[in-house]
Design an enzyme around this catalytic site. Structure first.
Site, PDB file in Angstrom:
ATOM      1  N   CYS A   1       0.965  -1.572   0.003  1.00  0.00           N
ATOM      2  CA  CYS A   1      -0.100  -0.107  -0.236  1.00  0.00           C
ATOM      3  C   CYS A   1       0.719   1.334   0.183  1.00  0.00           C
ATOM      4  CB  CYS A   1      -0.479   0.204   1.099  1.00  0.00           C
ATOM      5  SG  CYS A   1      -1.996   1.995   1.289  1.00  0.00           S
TER       6      CYS A   1
ATOM      7  N   TRP B   1      -7.900  -6.639   4.920  1.00  0.00           N
ATOM      8  CA  TRP B   1      -6.214  -7.087   5.632  1.00  0.00           C
ATOM      9  C   TRP B   1      -6.335  -8.279   6.130  1.00  0.00           C
ATOM     10  CZ3 TRP B   1      -3.260  -5.190   2.116  1.00  0.00           C
ATOM     11  CH2 TRP B   1      -3.812  -3.640   1.194  1.00  0.00           C
TER      12      TRP B   1
ATOM     13  N   ARG C   1     -13.927   0.751   4.298  1.00  0.00           N
ATOM     14  CA  ARG C   1     -13.061   0.034   3.781  1.00  0.00           C
ATOM     15  C   ARG C   1     -12.020  -0.082   4.949  1.00  0.00           C
ATOM     16  NH1 ARG C   1      -9.498   1.329   0.503  1.00  0.00           N
ATOM     17  NH2 ARG C   1     -10.654   3.404  -0.192  1.00  0.00           N
TER      18      ARG C   1
ATOM     19  N   TYR D   1      -4.765   7.028  -8.598  1.00  0.00           N
ATOM     20  CA  TYR D   1      -6.470   5.962  -8.635  1.00  0.00           C
ATOM     21  C   TYR D   1      -8.217   6.465  -8.750  1.00  0.00           C
ATOM     22  CZ  TYR D   1      -3.809   3.202  -5.019  1.00  0.00           C
ATOM     23  OH  TYR D   1      -3.337   2.422  -3.853  1.00  0.00           O
TER      24      TYR D   1
END
Length: 297
Positions: A45, A78, A106, A172
């Site tokens: 990430c 995760w 999220r 993104y």
């Protein structure tokens, strides 16, 4: 990867706000203390990558603990392979829901857990590195760089906004766009920002002159992922990083610094994006290449 409410009208990607934004600061509810806080991060990430770079640059490895999550997310988010030795959790979502049982967004990295109160303090990724640079200054290693010098903070903050809007988050917005217009707008901004940065870095080693700063840390993770992922996966295909002579030399100069190089895992980066983001790559095939020598002079 389920984006849900992050796709707005017109097919535009709008990143979810950070839910936990408490500050670690002296005389506050969460004072800086050695050994009290655990950073949860991923080598894959880019938002977490910057926190790992700063932690190493400042020599805070024995002050702020770290747990690295698996680069491949599933429907639960995760995961910590083998379980987290600090909290015992297997999925990062457990820490989010332990702090806010009604949380529905999220589950993102990086985030910081307070071992004392057993709560998530922050998942505010822009603030996490600034906190390491300021609140944890008493624990910085001898000779550590001043990444957020008081006299440059206004200039650093202004450039960081340009880098975030046009590049860090811009890729993104291009990659997750669901309309041609949204994509065209985003990808045009991405390369306009790269052009601006190429010009800015001509004749200077770092974004603010001769010294490494927070702005360099924020720019690097997106550069590191650009040719390997964003150029193809996010359709940012007008030019490659390696087509920018100044930016490419700058990126390799940063990569030569151990804190940048040692936290850059191209295998985890590629597997995360191409396997996890099935909305873009439903086959989950991880492409071979590109062959790029980051150690070239």
């Amino acid at each position: 990867m389920k984006l849900g409410r992050e796709i707005a009208e017109g097919g535009r990607f709008v990143r979810q706000p950070n839910r936990f934004t408490a500050r670690i600061e002296a005389d506050g509810e969460y004072p800086p203390e050695a050994g009290r806080y655990q950073l949860y991060a991923s080598y894959a990430c880019p938002w977490a990558h910057r926190s790992l770079i700063v932690r190493e640059l400042l020599g805070l490895q024995d002050v702020v603990g770290v747990t690295i999550v698996d680069p491949i997310r599933d429907e639960k988010g995760w995961r910590v392979p083998g379980g987290d030795p600090v909290t015992g959790m297997e999925y990062l979502s457990e820490l989010y829901l332990a702090t806010d049982p009604d949380y529905q967004g999220r589950y993102t990295v990086p985030c910081v857990w307070d071992v004392t109160t057993k709560r998530l303090v922050t998942n505010d990724y822009p603030q996490i590195t600034l906190t390491l640079e300021t609140a944890f200054a008493p624990w910085h290693a001898e000779g550590a760089p001043d990444l957020y010098p008081a006299g440059l903070r206004e200039e650093i903050d202004a450039l960081n906004t340009v880098i975030f809007d046009g590049f860090n988050n811009g890729v993104y917005k291009a990659g997750f766009a669901t309309s041609q217009e949204a994509y065209d707008d985003a990808v045009t901004t991405v390369f306009a920002t790269l052009d601006l940065l190429e010009e800015r870095l001509a004749g200077r080693p770092y974004l603010h002159g001769d010294a490494l700063t927070e702005s360099d840390v924020r720019l690097y993770p997106t550069l590191a992922r650009f040719d390997a992922v964003y150029h193809s996966h996010f359709k940012c295909a007008i030019r490659r990083l390696t087509d920018y002579p100044v930016l490419w030399a700058y990126a390799r100069r940063l990569y030569a610094i151990p804190a940048f190089r040692d936290t850059t895992d191209f295998d985890q980066i590629k597997r995360h994006y191409f396997i996890t983001q099935t909305n873009i790559n439903p086959s989950q095939i991880v492409p071979q290449g590109p062959e790029i020598d980051w150690t070239a002079a």
